[in-house]
Design a protein around this motif. Structure first.
Motif, PDB file in Angstrom:
ATOM      1  N   LYS A   3      87.406  71.184 -33.456  1.00 60.12           N
ATOM      2  CA  LYS A   3      86.686  72.283 -32.956  1.00 60.12           C
ATOM      3  C   LYS A   3      85.600  72.716 -33.618  1.00 60.12           C
ATOM      4  O   LYS A   3      85.550  72.923 -34.883  1.00 60.12           O
ATOM      5  CB  LYS A   3      87.693  73.334 -32.727  1.00 60.12           C
ATOM      6  CG  LYS A   3      88.825  73.222 -31.688  1.00 60.12           C
ATOM      7  CD  LYS A   3      89.778  74.418 -31.798  1.00 60.12           C
ATOM      8  CE  LYS A   3      91.125  74.047 -30.760  1.00 60.12           C
ATOM      9  NZ  LYS A   3      91.847  75.217 -30.665  1.00 60.12           N
ATOM     10  N   ILE A  24      74.563  69.870 -27.451  1.00 58.66           N
ATOM     11  CA  ILE A  24      75.641  70.604 -27.554  1.00 58.66           C
ATOM     12  C   ILE A  24      75.057  72.418 -27.802  1.00 58.66           C
ATOM     13  O   ILE A  24      75.624  73.383 -27.513  1.00 58.66           O
ATOM     14  CB  ILE A  24      76.509  70.382 -28.927  1.00 58.66           C
ATOM     15  CG1 ILE A  24      77.030  69.096 -28.737  1.00 58.66           C
ATOM     16  CG2 ILE A  24      77.333  71.606 -29.152  1.00 58.66           C
ATOM     17  CD1 ILE A  24      77.957  68.542 -29.777  1.00 58.66           C
ATOM     18  N   TRP A  25      73.969  72.367 -28.225  1.00 58.96           N
ATOM     19  CA  TRP A  25      73.551  73.647 -28.500  1.00 58.96           C
ATOM     20  C   TRP A  25      72.464  74.236 -27.768  1.00 58.96           C
ATOM     21  O   TRP A  25      71.462  73.071 -27.291  1.00 58.96           O
ATOM     22  CB  TRP A  25      72.935  73.913 -29.972  1.00 58.96           C
ATOM     23  CG  TRP A  25      74.112  73.620 -30.857  1.00 58.96           C
ATOM     24  CD1 TRP A  25      74.460  72.367 -31.611  1.00 58.96           C
ATOM     25  CD2 TRP A  25      74.925  74.646 -31.414  1.00 58.96           C
ATOM     26  NE1 TRP A  25      75.747  72.883 -32.345  1.00 58.96           N
ATOM     27  CE2 TRP A  25      75.814  74.080 -32.241  1.00 58.96           C
ATOM     28  CE3 TRP A  25      75.002  75.912 -31.321  1.00 58.96           C
ATOM     29  CZ2 TRP A  25      76.928  74.873 -33.005  1.00 58.96           C
ATOM     30  CZ3 TRP A  25      76.134  76.579 -31.809  1.00 58.96           C
ATOM     31  CH2 TRP A  25      77.064  76.051 -32.731  1.00 58.96           C
ATOM     32  N   ARG A  26      72.018  75.258 -27.478  1.00 58.31           N
ATOM     33  CA  ARG A  26      70.641  75.890 -26.751  1.00 58.31           C
ATOM     34  C   ARG A  26      70.366  76.985 -27.569  1.00 58.31           C
ATOM     35  O   ARG A  26      71.199  77.727 -28.048  1.00 58.31           O
ATOM     36  CB  ARG A  26      70.868  76.123 -25.194  1.00 58.31           C
ATOM     37  CG  ARG A  26      71.174  75.015 -24.458  1.00 58.31           C
ATOM     38  CD  ARG A  26      69.941  74.307 -24.060  1.00 58.31           C
ATOM     39  NE  ARG A  26      70.012  73.261 -23.493  1.00 58.31           N
ATOM     40  CZ  ARG A  26      70.227  72.012 -23.883  1.00 58.31           C
ATOM     41  NH1 ARG A  26      70.172  71.553 -24.870  1.00 58.31           N
ATOM     42  NH2 ARG A  26      70.280  70.973 -22.818  1.00 58.31           N
ATOM     43  N   THR A  35      73.333  79.324 -28.528  1.00 55.00           N
ATOM     44  CA  THR A  35      74.488  79.255 -27.905  1.00 55.00           C
ATOM     45  C   THR A  35      75.129  77.670 -27.865  1.00 55.00           C
ATOM     46  O   THR A  35      74.364  76.799 -27.648  1.00 55.00           O
ATOM     47  CB  THR A  35      73.752  79.570 -26.458  1.00 55.00           C
ATOM     48  OG1 THR A  35      73.071  80.801 -26.625  1.00 55.00           O
ATOM     49  CG2 THR A  35      75.288  79.652 -25.410  1.00 55.00           C
ATOM     50  N   LEU A  37      77.010  75.355 -26.002  1.00 55.27           N
ATOM     51  CA  LEU A  37      77.450  74.990 -24.731  1.00 55.27           C
ATOM     52  C   LEU A  37      78.699  74.816 -24.356  1.00 55.27           C
ATOM     53  O   LEU A  37      79.494  73.932 -25.087  1.00 55.27           O
ATOM     54  CB  LEU A  37      76.383  73.896 -24.330  1.00 55.27           C
ATOM     55  CG  LEU A  37      74.850  74.132 -24.452  1.00 55.27           C
ATOM     56  CD1 LEU A  37      74.146  73.002 -23.973  1.00 55.27           C
ATOM     57  CD2 LEU A  37      74.483  75.273 -23.549  1.00 55.27           C
ATOM     58  N   LYS A  38      79.008  74.974 -23.259  1.00 58.25           N
ATOM     59  CA  LYS A  38      80.715  74.781 -22.738  1.00 58.25           C
ATOM     60  C   LYS A  38      81.648  75.099 -23.546  1.00 58.25           C
ATOM     61  O   LYS A  38      82.766  74.673 -23.525  1.00 58.25           O
ATOM     62  CB  LYS A  38      80.717  73.233 -22.481  1.00 58.25           C
ATOM     63  CG  LYS A  38      79.867  72.577 -21.274  1.00 58.25           C
ATOM     64  CD  LYS A  38      79.981  71.107 -21.547  1.00 58.25           C
ATOM     65  CE  LYS A  38      78.803  70.639 -20.163  1.00 58.25           C
ATOM     66  NZ  LYS A  38      78.759  69.060 -20.278  1.00 58.25           N
ATOM     67  N   SER A  39      81.544  76.312 -24.453  1.00 55.55           N
ATOM     68  CA  SER A  39      82.321  76.688 -25.175  1.00 55.55           C
ATOM     69  C   SER A  39      83.069  78.079 -24.477  1.00 55.55           C
ATOM     70  O   SER A  39      82.638  78.531 -23.487  1.00 55.55           O
ATOM     71  CB  SER A  39      81.659  77.208 -26.428  1.00 55.55           C
ATOM     72  OG  SER A  39      80.783  78.154 -26.262  1.00 55.55           O
ATOM     73  N   ILE A  40      84.070  78.291 -25.089  1.00 58.10           N
ATOM     74  CA  ILE A  40      85.054  79.494 -24.848  1.00 58.10           C
ATOM     75  C   ILE A  40      84.768  80.635 -25.481  1.00 58.10           C
ATOM     76  O   ILE A  40      84.816  80.397 -26.933  1.00 58.10           O
ATOM     77  CB  ILE A  40      86.496  79.262 -24.562  1.00 58.10           C
ATOM     78  CG1 ILE A  40      86.834  78.341 -23.689  1.00 58.10           C
ATOM     79  CG2 ILE A  40      87.290  80.646 -24.708  1.00 58.10           C
ATOM     80  CD1 ILE A  40      88.349  77.600 -24.080  1.00 58.10           C
ATOM     81  N   LEU A  48      84.720  75.333 -29.217  1.00 53.68           N
ATOM     82  CA  LEU A  48      84.300  74.273 -28.516  1.00 53.68           C
ATOM     83  C   LEU A  48      85.220  73.011 -29.010  1.00 53.68           C
ATOM     84  O   LEU A  48      85.020  72.686 -30.169  1.00 53.68           O
ATOM     85  CB  LEU A  48      82.877  73.797 -28.257  1.00 53.68           C
ATOM     86  CG  LEU A  48      82.615  72.487 -27.680  1.00 53.68           C
ATOM     87  CD1 LEU A  48      82.918  72.703 -26.171  1.00 53.68           C
ATOM     88  CD2 LEU A  48      81.230  72.357 -27.782  1.00 53.68           C
TER      89      LEU A  48
END
Length: 73
Positions: A3, A24-26, A35, A37-40, A48
């Motif tokens: 993770k 993965i990042w923005r 940020t 991405l697609k993480s909780i 993630l």
């Protein structure tokens, strides 16, 4: 499964994570911070789950972070 943990409240917005892993990042246009991405997200900590195939690359990103707010577990 590994993770990525991102402590967003301590992020300084340098952008190295986005430069090294743009899928993965923005970088937020709102506050300039990274940020995951697609993480909780809970209390500004993003988590993630990632495949073993990108663990090494993610570890390199974590090492490159100047404020050490990215952890791989």
């Amino acid at each position: 499964m590994a993770k990525i943990i991102h402590y967003r409240n301590k992020c300084i917005g340098c952008g190295i994570c986005f430069e090294q892993q743009p899928l993965i990042w923005r970088m937020s246009k709102k506050d300039g911070k990274a940020t995951l991405l697609k993480s909780i997200v809970k209390k500004e900590i993003a988590i993630l789950a990632i495949n073993q195939s990108i663990v090494f690359e993610s570890e390199e990103v974590a090492k490159a972070c100047p404020v050490k707010v990215i952890k791989i577990v």
